[in-house]
Design a protein around this motif. Structure first.
Motif, short mmCIF file in Angstrom:
data_model
loop_
_atom_site.label_atom_id
_atom_site.label_comp_id
_atom_site.label_asym_id
_atom_site.label_seq_id
_atom_site.Cartn_x
_atom_site.Cartn_y
_atom_site.Cartn_z
N ARG A 1 0.83 -1.20 0.00
CA ARG A 1 0.00 0.00 0.00
C ARG A 1 0.87 1.25 0.00
N VAL A 2 0.55 2.19 -0.89
CA VAL A 2 1.27 3.46 -0.93
C VAL A 2 0.38 4.61 -0.52
N THR A 3 -0.90 4.39 -0.47
CA THR A 3 -1.84 5.46 -0.13
C THR A 3 -1.71 5.86 1.33
N GLU A 4 -1.64 7.17 1.57
CA GLU A 4 -1.59 7.69 2.93
C GLU A 4 -3.00 7.87 3.47
N THR B 1 -4.34 18.40 -8.31
CA THR B 1 -4.19 17.24 -9.19
C THR B 1 -3.60 16.06 -8.43
N ALA B 2 -2.68 16.36 -7.49
CA ALA B 2 -2.05 15.29 -6.71
C ALA B 2 -3.04 14.56 -5.81
N LEU B 3 -4.19 15.16 -5.54
CA LEU B 3 -5.18 14.52 -4.68
C LEU B 3 -5.68 13.20 -5.29
N TYR C 1 -2.33 10.05 -2.29
CA TYR C 1 -3.38 10.71 -1.52
C TYR C 1 -4.76 10.10 -1.77
N ASP C 2 -5.02 9.66 -2.99
CA ASP C 2 -6.21 8.88 -3.32
C ASP C 2 -7.48 9.45 -2.68
N ARG D 1 -0.50 22.22 0.73
CA ARG D 1 -0.16 20.82 0.45
C ARG D 1 -1.43 20.01 0.18
N PRO D 2 -1.34 18.93 -0.58
CA PRO D 2 -2.51 18.06 -0.76
C PRO D 2 -3.10 17.59 0.58
N ALA D 3 -2.22 17.31 1.56
CA ALA D 3 -2.70 16.89 2.87
C ALA D 3 -3.50 17.99 3.54
#
Length: 240
Positions: free
Chosen positions: A13-16, A128-130, A135-136, A220-222
């Motif tokens: 898993r890479v999604t945070e 876009t990174a979302l 970040y998914d 940031r996306p976060a």
């Protein structure tokens, strides 16, 4: 196909997940922290701030996070080390009396329509990174849609220019009621980054009613996810 499946298994898993903590780069600049005991009220930081985000009231330093672009100028010019950037990025705020509107709007998955009202595209890249695997955004039941008629929320980036005022207004009117508006970044949240110009109308809330403000240049996306989850009331007791 088999090689692809094996690669996915090896990668894992890479999604945070928002509540699992986010890695902050060492040079990241977040919320400005002020040390009262070291401040001499010389107000050099206020004069150095390019967007007028710093003010003094009754001897207390006040930072307008919506206008702050986290450039670091205030801490650079402070001779007493009274100012410094922290790693805090969770700075999104909701407008007052939103609870009933949110309950009425967000009984299901949240659909978003993005409106670039005149940005430099930095905020747009972070948005876009979302949708990437890290970040998914869809894991939270949130998705971007192509038509404002299918949207529950508008995310506005950039200071509102005169040429795009009509586009923002028409998009807002096309979204079914009840609807939410998020101002993304310092330009949309404060309108102060580019100063005064014949081509600029100002912050997003000068044209349409804004419900959520996410400061940053760009955020940031976060930070964007934090603002969305804050609106969705899915943060439990973690939000301030």
């Amino acid at each position: 196909m088999l090689n692809l499946l094996m690669k996915i298994v090896r990668t894992g898993r890479v999604t945070e997940h928002h509540d699992s903590g986010t890695t902050i780069p060492p040079r990241f600049r977040g919320k400005v922290a002020w040390k009262d005991s070291q401040c001499r009220s010389c107000e050099i930081c206020r004069e150095a701030c390019p967007t007028g985000a710093i003010a003094f009231s009754n001897g207390q330093l006040v930072v307008d996070n919506n206008a702050c672009i986290f450039c670091g100028r205030c801490s650079e010019v402070c001779e007493h080390n009274a100012l410094g950037h922290t790693a805090e990025y969770q700075l999104a705020v909701l407008r007052d009396h939103l609870s009933e509107k949110i309950k009425a709007t967000l009984k299901r998955s949240l659909h978003i329509r993005h409106v670039d009202a005149g940005s430099c595209n930095a905020c747009d890249w972070e948005m876009t990174a979302l949708n990437n695997p890290v970040y998914d955004l869809q894991q939270y039941g949130i998705d971007f849609v192509a038509s404002p008629r299918h949207a529950d929320m508008i995310m506005v980036t950039g200071v509102v220019t005169r040429n795009l005022t009509q586009a923002l207004t028409m998009t807002y009117e096309a979204v079914p009621a009840p609807k939410l508006v998020m101002a993304v970044g310092a330009c949309a949240a404060s309108g102060k980054v580019f100063g005064n110009s014949y081509a600029i109308r100002g912050a997003a809330d000068t044209i349409v009613p804004v419900d959520i403000y996410v400061p940053g240049c760009p955020p940031r996306p976060a930070a964007l996810i934090y603002g969305l989850l804050l609106a969705l009331d899915r943060l439990g007791g973690n939000h301030k």
